[in-house]
Design a protein around this motif. Sequence first.
Motif, PDB file in Angstrom:
ATOM      1  N   ALA A  16       0.821  -1.209   0.000  1.00  0.00           N
ATOM      2  CA  ALA A  16       0.000   0.000   0.000  1.00  0.00           C
ATOM      3  C   ALA A  16       0.857   1.262   0.000  1.00  0.00           C
ATOM      4  N   THR A  17       1.971   1.221   0.716  1.00  0.00           N
ATOM      5  CA  THR A  17       2.879   2.372   0.738  1.00  0.00           C
ATOM      6  C   THR A  17       3.449   2.635  -0.654  1.00  0.00           C
ATOM      7  N   ALA A  18       3.829   1.565  -1.349  1.00  0.00           N
ATOM      8  CA  ALA A  18       4.342   1.718  -2.716  1.00  0.00           C
ATOM      9  C   ALA A  18       3.279   2.300  -3.637  1.00  0.00           C
ATOM     10  N   MET A  19       2.027   1.892  -3.459  1.00  0.00           N
ATOM     11  CA  MET A  19       0.928   2.412  -4.270  1.00  0.00           C
ATOM     12  C   MET A  19       0.713   3.899  -3.977  1.00  0.00           C
ATOM     13  N   ARG A  20       0.722   4.255  -2.715  1.00  0.00           N
ATOM     14  CA  ARG A  20       0.534   5.663  -2.335  1.00  0.00           C
ATOM     15  C   ARG A  20       1.687   6.526  -2.861  1.00  0.00           C
ATOM     16  N   ASP A  21       2.903   6.000  -2.730  1.00  0.00           N
ATOM     17  CA  ASP A  21       4.068   6.762  -3.193  1.00  0.00           C
ATOM     18  C   ASP A  21       4.045   6.963  -4.712  1.00  0.00           C
ATOM     19  N   ARG A  22       3.349   6.103  -5.425  1.00  0.00           N
ATOM     20  CA  ARG A  22       3.215   6.255  -6.875  1.00  0.00           C
ATOM     21  C   ARG A  22       2.179   7.333  -7.208  1.00  0.00           C
TER      22      ARG A  22
END
Length: 346
Positions: free
Chosen positions: A190-196
């Motif tokens: 989820a963090t990777a998705m948000r950072d994108r």
Amino acid sequence: MESVRQRTPRAAGRGSATITDVARVAGVSRATASRALNDSPAVTARTKAKVAAAVVETGFVMNAQGRALAMGRAESIAVLVAEPLDELFDDPTYAVILRGISERLSSTPMLPMLLQASTEMEHERAIRHFRHRAVDAVIDITPYVGGVMLEALSTQSLPVVLCGQLNELPYEGIFSVVYSDDVKGAAVAATAMRDRGRRDVITILGPEPNPASTDRLQGYRSVFGDGLDDSRVVFTGWDEASGFSAARRLLDTHPALDGLLAGSDRIAVGAMAAMASSGRSIPGDVSVIGFDDHAVAARSQPPLTTISQPLLEQGRIAAELAMDMIDGEAPRTVVLHSTLIERESL
């Protein structure tokens, strides 16, 4: 002649010695003697030599059948599967865990035996075999299914290893447990998705009663919070067809969605097909992250970003824990870590 007559009774008794006799003569514990006989790397060469000498002195039978009888063992470990067999063979997760178990046991006398128990009748049959000690230990690779089985096993002295996470670890100190932390792994995704830069995110998960589904949802929501409300969550099967159908429904209700957090790689692949059929490009319009890092993730178009779990290591550790408990060690819990494998779908 007298000396011959004195030796005769001892010779006639050869083969009646037990591993307890070997341990006593060698001056070690029964568990250490067992590990030495199984050539465990945890036992020093000196101790192995002492045990080997004790074997000769006591006449301990070293053939497989005699060893099993002397040690009071079946020399087998049941690998319990409480899922229907079609799911067992369709889901690559189980195959990788089973390979890890088999590889670890291959150099030992222990034989892994697949025991399927998805119906009430099969539950009763399995419990009966466990009660009669037809196996030396049980490794449950689907511990979230068949609570009756776990409750029955918790009242027996048979060593049990749970290969998977249960909420709040209800059997800690009773069973050994090895698992990858799904909550933390999902939070990484989820963090990777948000950072994108994705904000209009949905999630498609496996069956709701499965702790893997609820734990992964918890991890996703730890990052997105109220932005991932119930209208954006679908519980379904783990397979591609389920992912395809769920994605079609969510595209209708959330046409502006720009991110998908999938509960499995198979779900993600099915969902990407649904998005492609509706004209959505990946990752141009929608970023997608799967879970498990099975072979299908690298083969998909585009290749799928996913959370990798050390499933092979999980199987090997489960087998190790089972053998440790057979040798008298206390149950323990081993938590493994997941990592993000970034590919083109993000």
